[in-house]
Design an enzyme around this catalytic site. Structure first.
Site, PDB file in Angstrom:
ATOM      1  CE1 TYR A  15      -3.899  -2.192   0.317  1.00 12.04           C
ATOM      2  CE2 TYR A  15      -2.617  -3.214   2.226  1.00 12.04           C
ATOM      3  CZ  TYR A  15      -3.751  -3.195   1.197  1.00 12.04           C
ATOM      4  OH  TYR A  15      -4.823  -4.076   1.225  1.00 12.04           O
ATOM      5  CG  HIS A  20      -7.392   4.524   0.696  1.00 11.54           C
ATOM      6  ND1 HIS A  20      -8.343   5.606   0.520  1.00 11.54           N
ATOM      7  CD2 HIS A  20      -8.045   3.723   1.016  1.00 11.54           C
ATOM      8  CE1 HIS A  20      -9.401   5.354   1.015  1.00 11.54           C
ATOM      9  NE2 HIS A  20      -9.271   3.992   1.403  1.00 11.54           N
ATOM     10  CE1 TYR A  64      -3.661  -3.754   6.071  1.00 16.59           C
ATOM     11  CE2 TYR A  64      -3.938  -4.867   8.048  1.00 16.59           C
ATOM     12  CZ  TYR A  64      -3.367  -4.842   6.805  1.00 16.59           C
ATOM     13  OH  TYR A  64      -2.476  -5.679   6.736  1.00 16.59           O
ATOM     14  CG  ASN A  66     -12.384  -0.381   5.381  1.00 15.27           C
ATOM     15  OD1 ASN A  66     -11.916   0.610   4.693  1.00 15.27           O
ATOM     16  ND2 ASN A  66     -12.993  -1.151   4.773  1.00 15.27           N
ATOM     17  CG  ASP A  91      -7.721   9.051   0.316  1.00 13.61           C
ATOM     18  OD1 ASP A  91      -7.559   8.423   1.585  1.00 13.61           O
ATOM     19  OD2 ASP A  91      -8.585   8.494  -0.434  1.00 13.61           O
ATOM     20  CG  ASN A 112     -15.165   2.716   3.339  1.00 11.46           C
ATOM     21  OD1 ASN A 112     -16.329   2.907   3.350  1.00 11.46           O
ATOM     22  ND2 ASN A 112     -14.719   1.598   2.278  1.00 11.46           N
TER      23      ASN A 112
END
Length: 206
Positions: A15, A20, A64, A66, A91, A112
């Site tokens: 990532y 994100h 993470y 979420n 973001d 999210n």
């Protein structure tokens, strides 16, 4: 006085550098400027520094995206900080690439990470700094877009925004959100850069 600055993102090498994860990039850059290093803590990597008498704690949640609310709530309670003294950096596909916008509160929209923080804290009343990543994707490909990596051309547009974001954070801690919003939200954004595609250094404001 303490301030908690949460840069949102997803942990893991896969990532790194994705759209994100722009929240991670902002706090990473500020940590670099202040010559401090992140260390593992519960639900987050953290570091801190003192700026004009304020203690600024930078955090990168390891839950993470979420489940970002778990890290925010834990460190909010641990540090005994009021919600108006936290700043969440994330973001935003709904504002132009390379733009920064500070908000005192509001819903998370389609983000999210922000929505999980709202649900966990049972409140929309916390400041957030939105970093524009653009929305150049076909219908149905939003997830692929936000989890995709920035192109070199996009990185050039983002660099001035990341620098500005670090100034926004320091002003937020010393001047308060209203004065910081008046100072930065009313500034001309990088519209000239987006329009004529010249280099950021040629368009950077004094």
């Amino acid at each position: 006085m303490k301030y908690l600055i949460f840069g949102l993102g997803n942990i893991g090498n896969e990532y790194a550098g994705t759209r994100h994860n722009i929240g991670f990039e902002v706090v990473d850059y500020l940590a670099y400027l202040q010559n401090v290093e992140f260390k593992p803590d519960r639900y987050a990597w953290t570091c801190e520094f003192t700026y004009k008498g304020r203690t600024i704690i930078l955090l990168k949640p390891t839950t993470y995206m979420n489940l970002s609310g778990k890290a925010v709530r834990y460190h909010l309670e641990k540090q005994k900080v009021e919600m108006n003294n936290i700043l969440v950096i994330a973001d935003d596909k709904d504002i132009p690439l390379g733009s920064c916008k500070l908000k005192p509160k509001g819903s998370g929209g389609s983000h999210n990470g922000i929505n999980n923080i709202v649900e966990t804290l049972h409140s929309v009343d916390f400041p957030r700094l939105r970093i524009g990543i653009g929305n150049d994707y076909a219908k149905g490909f939003q997830i692929d877009f936000v989890l995709g990596h920035f192109e070199e051309k996009e990185k050039e547009l983002l660099r001035p925004c990341i620098v500005e974001a670090t100034e926004i954070i320091k002003n937020f801690a010393t001047q308060g959100i209203e004065r910081t919003m008046n100072m930065f939200n009313t500034k001309k954004q990088n519209k000239t850069i987006l329009k004529d595609n010249t280099s950021p250094s040629e368009n950077k404001e004094n």
